[in-house]
Design a protein around this motif. Structure first.
Motif, PDB file in Angstrom:
ATOM      1  N   GLU A  23      -1.906   1.071  -6.593  1.00  0.00           N
ATOM      2  CA  GLU A  23      -2.877   1.968  -5.963  1.00  0.00           C
ATOM      3  C   GLU A  23      -2.473   2.318  -4.528  1.00  0.00           C
TER       4      GLU A  23
ATOM      5  N   LYS B  76      -1.833  -8.214  -5.914  1.00  0.00           N
ATOM      6  CA  LYS B  76      -3.200  -7.729  -5.697  1.00  0.00           C
ATOM      7  C   LYS B  76      -4.265  -8.653  -6.303  1.00  0.00           C
TER       8      LYS B  76
ATOM      9  N   LEU C 166       2.509   3.179  -8.978  1.00  0.00           N
ATOM     10  CA  LEU C 166       1.126   3.664  -8.988  1.00  0.00           C
ATOM     11  C   LEU C 166       0.134   2.550  -9.299  1.00  0.00           C
TER      12      LEU C 166
ATOM     13  N   GLN D 162       0.439  -6.125  -9.953  1.00  0.00           N
ATOM     14  CA  GLN D 162      -1.018  -6.154  -9.850  1.00  0.00           C
ATOM     15  C   GLN D 162      -1.548  -7.590  -9.826  1.00  0.00           C
TER      16      GLN D 162
ATOM     17  N   MET E 155      -1.825  13.131  -4.419  1.00  0.00           N
ATOM     18  CA  MET E 155      -1.101  12.003  -3.849  1.00  0.00           C
ATOM     19  C   MET E 155      -0.232  12.461  -2.682  1.00  0.00           C
TER      20      MET E 155
ATOM     21  N   LYS F 122      -1.531   4.415  -1.090  1.00  0.00           N
ATOM     22  CA  LYS F 122      -2.065   5.589  -0.403  1.00  0.00           C
ATOM     23  C   LYS F 122      -0.958   6.583  -0.097  1.00  0.00           C
TER      24      LYS F 122
ATOM     25  N   ARG G 151       0.816  -1.213   0.000  1.00  0.00           N
ATOM     26  CA  ARG G 151       0.000   0.000   0.000  1.00  0.00           C
ATOM     27  C   ARG G 151       0.851   1.265   0.000  1.00  0.00           C
TER      28      ARG G 151
ATOM     29  N   ARG H  25      -5.038  -1.189 -16.824  1.00  0.00           N
ATOM     30  CA  ARG H  25      -4.541  -0.201 -15.855  1.00  0.00           C
ATOM     31  C   ARG H  25      -3.119   0.210 -16.201  1.00  0.00           C
TER      32      ARG H  25
END
Length: 261
Positions: A175, A127, A172, A123, A208, A177, A99, A137
């Motif tokens: 995703e 993920k 990126l 990804q 961001m 935070k 994250r 994406r």
């Protein structure tokens, strides 16, 4: 400051008296730092001052020896039980780290994979995104960093600036935070620095949350909400970059800026 970082909101990053030693050498000496959501924070200072070590502690690539580090209100790498701290499992730490995006000096791309595969692999593997969705994406992000025409190339076929932009797109894609940048332009030829900084400026404009270790004082002055000047493991001075970089109060910071500006 964004609405999310209003009074009472939990900071995205908080360091409380963080200490770190290497072989008896005190690298971080009780560092305190707060980064609110949607803010850009720049860490500046001479080599060996502890900037990169602090950054690596934030995503638990390095274990701090004392103090507390929190990301989004949660302890980094540890959990508190019965008044004691216990290190999380490797699996839990990997989930935490997924994250937090991190961009290194030397890109760290997979040399045997194409640009597109570099941006999709995390990804899919971490993920559990479907391959088709990951490709969609990845292509969106490569277009965002201006490299949509390079998706079939391998890293060795790209310039340093292009490789760093792929590294940003890869981060990126998870995703995050929070984005951490460890001197992202220091390994680049001078004429390639601008293209990477432009991508980072676009990220900052999008809201961001970013912590950037940098020697690019112009970038810090233009983009950062807060600058922290580290020297010998302590924060010597911090504040609004327009004040810190133009009218520093610390003699050590004045000396540093006289050499880099």
């Amino acid at each position: 400051m964004s609405a999310e970082s209003a009074v009472g909101a939990v900071p995205m990053v908080e360091a409380r008296a963080v200490c770190k030693h290497y072989a008896g050498v005190e690298v971080l000496k009780g560092v305190d730092l707060v980064v609110n959501r949607g803010e850009v924070t720049c860490l500046i200072g001479p080599s060996g001052s502890g900037k990169s070590t602090l950054l690596r502690c934030i995503n638990h690539l390095e274990k701090h020896d004392a103090g507390e580090l929190l990301v989004d209100g949660q302890l980094v790498g540890y959990e508190a039980r019965d008044g004691k701290l216990y290190e999380r499992s490797d699996k839990q730490i990997c989930v935490e780290r997924s994250r937090i995006g991190m961009v290194f000096q030397r890109f760290n791309l997979f040399q045997h994979l194409t640009v597109l595969d570099n941006v999709t692999i995390g990804q899919v593997k971490v993920k559990n995104v479907s391959p088709d969705a990951a490709v969609t994406r990845a292509r969106e992000l490569l277009a965002r960093v201006g490299l949509d025409a390079k998706e079939k190339n391998y890293p060795s076929q790209l310039s340093g600036g292009q490789q760093q932009r792929v590294a940003i797109a890869r981060a990126l894609a998870m995703e995050p935070k929070l984005m951490l940048f460890d001197e992202p332009t220091s390994a680049l030829d001078p004429e390639l620095v601008g293209e990477v900084l432009d991508v980072m400026k676009d990220l900052a404009r999008s809201g961001m949350t970013m912590i950037v270790v940098t020697h690019e004082m112009g970038f810090a002055r233009e983009v950062a909400d807060t600058v922290y000047f580290l020297d010998r493991g302590i924060i010597e001075e911090s504040g609004d970059p327009r004040k810190v970089l133009t009218a520093p109060s610390s003699e050590r910071l004045k000396s540093f800026l006289s050499k880099v500006l």
